[in-house]
Design a protein around this motif. Structure first.
Motif, mmCIF file in Angstrom:
data_model
loop_
_atom_site.group_PDB
_atom_site.id
_atom_site.type_symbol
_atom_site.label_atom_id
_atom_site.label_comp_id
_atom_site.label_asym_id
_atom_site.label_seq_id
_atom_site.Cartn_x
_atom_site.Cartn_y
_atom_site.Cartn_z
ATOM 1 N N ALA A 1 2.881 4.946 7.270
ATOM 2 C CA ALA A 1 3.041 4.713 5.826
ATOM 3 C C ALA A 1 2.510 5.883 5.003
ATOM 4 O O ALA A 1 3.046 6.174 3.929
ATOM 5 N N SER B 1 -4.376 -1.321 0.607
ATOM 6 C CA SER B 1 -3.322 -2.214 1.109
ATOM 7 C C SER B 1 -3.858 -3.631 1.277
ATOM 8 O O SER B 1 -5.005 -3.831 1.699
ATOM 9 N N MET C 1 -7.279 9.877 4.724
ATOM 10 C CA MET C 1 -7.172 8.463 5.122
ATOM 11 C C MET C 1 -8.467 8.036 5.829
ATOM 12 O O MET C 1 -8.970 8.753 6.680
ATOM 13 N N THR D 1 -2.619 8.982 11.589
ATOM 14 C CA THR D 1 -2.577 7.969 10.531
ATOM 15 C C THR D 1 -1.445 7.008 10.835
ATOM 16 O O THR D 1 -0.641 7.238 11.746
ATOM 17 N N PHE D 2 -1.405 5.919 10.073
ATOM 18 C CA PHE D 2 -0.261 5.008 10.155
ATOM 19 C C PHE D 2 0.900 5.680 9.417
ATOM 20 O O PHE D 2 0.693 6.391 8.429
ATOM 21 N N LYS E 1 -4.964 -6.861 6.931
ATOM 22 C CA LYS E 1 -6.134 -6.236 6.312
ATOM 23 C C LYS E 1 -7.240 -7.263 6.040
ATOM 24 O O LYS E 1 -7.028 -8.457 6.175
ATOM 25 N N GLY F 1 0.970 -6.533 -0.168
ATOM 26 C CA GLY F 1 0.488 -6.094 -1.478
ATOM 27 C C GLY F 1 -0.310 -4.817 -1.378
ATOM 28 O O GLY F 1 -0.637 -4.352 -0.281
ATOM 29 N N ALA G 1 -6.096 2.431 2.305
ATOM 30 C CA ALA G 1 -5.403 1.196 2.716
ATOM 31 C C ALA G 1 -6.292 0.323 3.595
ATOM 32 O O ALA G 1 -6.245 -0.901 3.518
ATOM 33 N N ASN H 1 -1.873 -5.815 3.123
ATOM 34 C CA ASN H 1 -0.963 -6.272 4.170
ATOM 35 C C ASN H 1 -1.642 -7.405 4.964
ATOM 36 O O ASN H 1 -2.867 -7.536 4.929
ATOM 37 N N GLY I 1 0.815 -1.218 0.000
ATOM 38 C CA GLY I 1 0.000 0.000 0.000
ATOM 39 C C GLY I 1 0.846 1.264 0.000
ATOM 40 O O GLY I 1 0.446 2.290 -0.566
HETATM 41 C C1 LIG Z 1 -3.489 4.078 6.707
HETATM 42 C C2 LIG Z 1 -2.497 3.208 6.028
HETATM 43 N N1 LIG Z 1 -1.804 3.712 4.997
HETATM 44 C C3 LIG Z 1 -0.917 2.963 4.334
HETATM 45 C C4 LIG Z 1 -0.663 1.667 4.698
HETATM 46 C C5 LIG Z 1 0.425 0.969 3.969
HETATM 47 O O1 LIG Z 1 0.118 -0.257 3.481
HETATM 48 P P1 LIG Z 1 1.272 -1.370 3.359
HETATM 49 O O2 LIG Z 1 1.519 -1.898 4.734
HETATM 50 O O3 LIG Z 1 0.627 -2.375 2.465
HETATM 51 O O4 LIG Z 1 2.462 -0.732 2.752
HETATM 52 C C6 LIG Z 1 -1.383 1.084 5.769
HETATM 53 C C7 LIG Z 1 -1.270 -0.304 6.212
HETATM 54 O O5 LIG Z 1 -0.451 -1.045 6.364
HETATM 55 C C8 LIG Z 1 -2.315 1.888 6.466
HETATM 56 O O6 LIG Z 1 -3.002 1.396 7.501
#
Ligand SMILES: Cc1ncc(COP(=O)(O)O)c(C=O)c1O
Length: 391
Positions: free
Chosen positions: A106, A215, A165, A103-104, A220, A227, A193, A217, A78
């Motif tokens: 990522a 995402s 998000m 947010t996370f 999920k 992925g 995601a 992951n 993601g």
């Molecule tokens: C809010 C958010 N953004 C981005 C991601 C990134 O996804 P990935 O872990 O597949 O890179 C995630 C989850 O893992 C997420 O929860």
């Protein structure tokens, strides 16, 4: 209120829904239908495990049907999907991208991987996603326009996009956010995601901006092991996304010519096979997740220490992670409750540390973030797997 009675009532409510742990009840575990074994075995049997094979395009097509997006481009995760989405939306090095502080990591990493700078705004308490009012206030405070471009007059940097998000699968207020973005001429990109299977006003999340990232992951609703995917209704953007995520190789049966500096972000066939099997039963997973959330809602209705986070009235959430939000005066008990839940075998966790408190993002431009800070001290995620109801 006394902590011991709060703790007992929370433990009882969670046990009522999730059952009594025999070991640990995980926060979120995957569900693999029979077909997963068949599809993955076929990859092994045919030797098509890597960057070519039929499952990648079947996975993409199925994802497009489920979300209603014209095109879906599968990638390695993601984070990569979001990075490429931002680049295709026109975000450049040394520009700013407005995103939630809640947010996370990522989300902000993807912005940084574009060479851009995250700019944090606050969320709203009922959705945990960017607040349209906070966005509007912040833009009024710092934005200046030059032609069709918008600049942060405090830093001098161009603002390239707004990245929203959908937290725990609950859709952001997309119409109101799009209205603000349109007025300022800013592209809206969705970090979807967590929100596969979530709808805002009847339209799947990830379909309200130019591009979106999903995402797959391991934690999920649907996982490919690792992925992600880019969603868009524009063929030109999807074609470019595919090209840039597959080393920008020009099609030819044996020659290797590449026309851009690009990435190897393609999702392997093996992972797509695993994901496709779950996409085929996704409706069943969503029904189980909604049922689980409904049971938590009822069990938590009796609690006096906080409230269960419900889907917004205009949306249908996938309820990816269920959450209890403590009343503000009980925020000091969050740690103790987390300890009690985890000790009893209910894997539970707080929100991600907000982005402006992380060392690498502390100095980024930011608006007023009091709701983010308050929620950080009050949210508790509890076991949310569809497998709790699907055996
Ligand atoms: C809010 C958010 N953004 C981005 C991601 C990134 O996804 P990935 O872990 O597949 O890179 C995630 C989850 O893992 C997420 O929860």
């Amino acid at each position: 209120m006394i902590i011991s009675s709060i703790r007992d009532s929370v433990l009882q409510a969670v046990a009522e829904v999730a059952g009594t742990p025999n070991g640990t009840i995980l926060l979120h575990e995957p569900y693999f239908p029979e077909q997963a074994w068949t599809y993955v075995k076929e990859c092994l049997d045919t030797r098509w495990v890597s960057s070519a094979g039929k499952y990648v395009s079947e996975f993409e097509q199925r994802l497009a049907v489920i979300t209603g997006a014209k095109r879906a481009v599968a990638v390695v995760n993601g984070t990569a999907a979001l990075q490429v989405s931002l680049i295709l939306a026109g975000v450049h090095r040394d520009e700013e991208v407005i995103c939630p502080a809640l947010t996370f990591v990522a989300t902000t990493n993807a912005i940084s991987h574009c060479g851009a700078v995250p700019h944090f705004v606050d969320v709203c308490e009922n959705r945990l996603a960017i607040s349209p009012l906070a966005l509007e206030n912040r833009l009024q405070e710092i934005a200046s326009r030059a032609g069709d471009r918008v600049f942060n007059r405090e830093t001098g940097r161009r603002i390239g996009a707004v990245c929203v998000m959908h937290c725990f699968g609950h859709p952001a207020d997309l119409d109101s956010l799009a209205e603000v973005c349109n007025r300022y001429g800013l592209p809206l990109i969705e970090d979807a995601a967590e929100s596969l299977g979530s709808y805002y006003k009847g339209r799947h999340t990830g379909r309200h901006g130019q591009l979106a990232a999903v995402s797959f992951n391991g934690n999920k609703i649907v996982t490919t092991g690792g992925g992600g995917a880019i969603l868009t209704d524009r063929d030109d953007l999807a074609d470019r996304a595919k090209h840039l995520t597959t080393t920008a190789k020009q099609p030819h049966p044996w020659q290797f010519n590449h026309d851009a500096v690009a990435w190897n972000y393609r999702l392997p066939n093996l992972n797509a096979a695993l994901g496709l099997a779950q996409l085929e039963v996704m409706d069943k997973l969503l029904v189980a997740k909604r049922d689980l959330a409904h049971r938590y809602e009822q069990a938590f209705a009796r609690l006096e220490c906080g409230k269960f986070l419900k889907e917004p009235a205009d949306s249908q959430s996938n309820y990816w992670l269920n959450a209890l939000i403590l009343h503000p005066e009980l925020a000091d008990y969050q740690e103790e409750l987390l300890e009690a839940l985890n000790k009893k075998g209910f894997q539970s966790r707080p929100l991600w540390t907000p982005m402006h408190h992380l060392p690498m993002y502390g100095d980024c431009p930011q608006g007023e973030l009091s709701i983010t800070d308050s929620l950080f001290r009050r949210v508790i995620n509890i076991p949310s797997s569809a497998t709790l109801l699907l055996k």
